[in-house]
Scaffold this motif. Structure first.
Motif, PDB file in Angstrom:
ATOM      1  N   ILE A 108      56.534  82.515 -55.967  1.00 36.61           N
ATOM      2  CA  ILE A 108      57.692  82.039 -55.619  1.00 36.61           C
ATOM      3  C   ILE A 108      58.044  80.516 -56.492  1.00 36.61           C
ATOM      4  O   ILE A 108      58.829  80.633 -57.133  1.00 36.61           O
ATOM      5  CB  ILE A 108      57.840  81.317 -54.150  1.00 36.61           C
ATOM      6  CG1 ILE A 108      57.746  82.564 -53.096  1.00 36.61           C
ATOM      7  CG2 ILE A 108      59.225  80.606 -54.342  1.00 36.61           C
ATOM      8  CD1 ILE A 108      57.997  81.860 -51.394  1.00 36.61           C
ATOM      9  N   ASP A 109      56.836  80.212 -56.698  1.00 31.65           N
ATOM     10  CA  ASP A 109      57.074  78.550 -57.210  1.00 31.65           C
ATOM     11  C   ASP A 109      56.934  78.721 -58.770  1.00 31.65           C
ATOM     12  O   ASP A 109      57.395  78.894 -59.761  1.00 31.65           O
ATOM     13  CB  ASP A 109      55.808  78.013 -57.289  1.00 31.65           C
ATOM     14  CG  ASP A 109      55.784  76.929 -56.775  1.00 31.65           C
ATOM     15  OD1 ASP A 109      56.846  76.949 -55.095  1.00 31.65           O
ATOM     16  OD2 ASP A 109      54.667  76.778 -55.935  1.00 31.65           O
ATOM     17  N   ALA A 110      56.573  80.310 -58.692  1.00 28.21           N
ATOM     18  CA  ALA A 110      56.298  80.812 -60.535  1.00 28.21           C
ATOM     19  C   ALA A 110      57.780  81.548 -61.332  1.00 28.21           C
ATOM     20  O   ALA A 110      58.392  81.703 -62.063  1.00 28.21           O
ATOM     21  CB  ALA A 110      55.487  82.075 -61.100  1.00 28.21           C
ATOM     22  N   GLY A 111      58.882  82.254 -60.092  1.00 29.95           N
ATOM     23  CA  GLY A 111      60.226  82.791 -59.697  1.00 29.95           C
ATOM     24  C   GLY A 111      59.963  83.604 -60.474  1.00 29.95           C
ATOM     25  O   GLY A 111      61.201  84.257 -60.841  1.00 29.95           O
ATOM     26  N   VAL A 112      59.289  84.547 -59.563  1.00 30.37           N
ATOM     27  CA  VAL A 112      59.491  85.980 -60.183  1.00 30.37           C
ATOM     28  C   VAL A 112      59.939  86.641 -58.604  1.00 30.37           C
ATOM     29  O   VAL A 112      59.362  88.313 -58.376  1.00 30.37           O
ATOM     30  CB  VAL A 112      57.947  86.836 -60.237  1.00 30.37           C
ATOM     31  CG1 VAL A 112      57.451  85.772 -61.447  1.00 30.37           C
ATOM     32  CG2 VAL A 112      57.095  86.200 -59.534  1.00 30.37           C
TER      33      VAL A 112
END
Length: 194
Positions: free
Chosen positions: A46-50
């Motif tokens: 989630i934090d990686a934006g994927v």
């Protein structure tokens, strides 16, 4: 329906999605997703934006992870040199089953991958889930090969090594309102080691 980037507030919903899907898969007779997915690994994606969520009004209808990172040990060096995006954790809520929302999400991923410069949309599926494999074949993917070794802890068999791909193309017919930012072009692929 709107597709948007997942936020940390979606973590519990994503974990619940996975649990719901695992129960449904068990009822169908497959062992897919029986082990709980680690919340910290999901939070990292989630934090990686994927990770992306499909919202139908106030209801979360589906999720998909679309990443430039390949899982280690699945794709050859030659394949990894080709611009690609990888689909993971495609899950549709049982409330929205039977509407081909998964197929529409694959078309959205195809379009997004193409716009970021990828020529392939790739995935790995559960090696024993022939129904899921047939689903991907019906949605334009070609089976590349099945990798069965080196995936599990202590050298056991790999459980998700059925590899498939399809060429990317512009595809705005998915019918989803895209509220995400287009990722920058991916010059090279990285191996996902977790």
């Amino acid at each position: 329906m709107i597709i948007e980037s997942a936020t940390p507030a979606d973590l519990e919903k994503l974990l619940a999605f996975r649990e719901e899907a695992a129960s449904w898969l068990t009822a169908l007779g497959t062992d897919q997703w029986r082990r709980p997915y680690p919340a910290d690994k999901l939070r990292a994606t989630i934090d990686a934006g994927v990770v992306f969520m499909v919202r139908d009004g106030a209801t979360t209808a589906a999720t998909i992870t679309l990443t430039p990172e390949a899982e280690a040990g699945l794709w050859t060096e030659r394949e990894l040199a080709e611009p690609s995006m990888f689909v993971n954790k495609l899950t549709v809520a049982r409330t929205h089953a039977g509407q081909d929302l998964g197929g529409r999400l694959l078309d959205w991923a195809d379009d997004r991958a193409h716009r970021s410069g990828a020529v392939w949309l790739r995935l790995d599926a559960w090696t024993t889930n022939e129904t899921l494999q047939s689903y991907y074949l019906r949605h334009g993917f070609d089976h590349v090969r099945t990798v069965t070794d080196g995936g599990a802890v202590n050298g056991g068999p790999r459980v998700s090594g059925w590899l498939a791909q399809r060429s990317t193309r512009l595809n705005s017919d998915h019918g989803l309102t895209d509220a995400t930012d287009l990722p920058p072009a991916q010059p090279a692929h990285h191996l996902r080691t977790t």
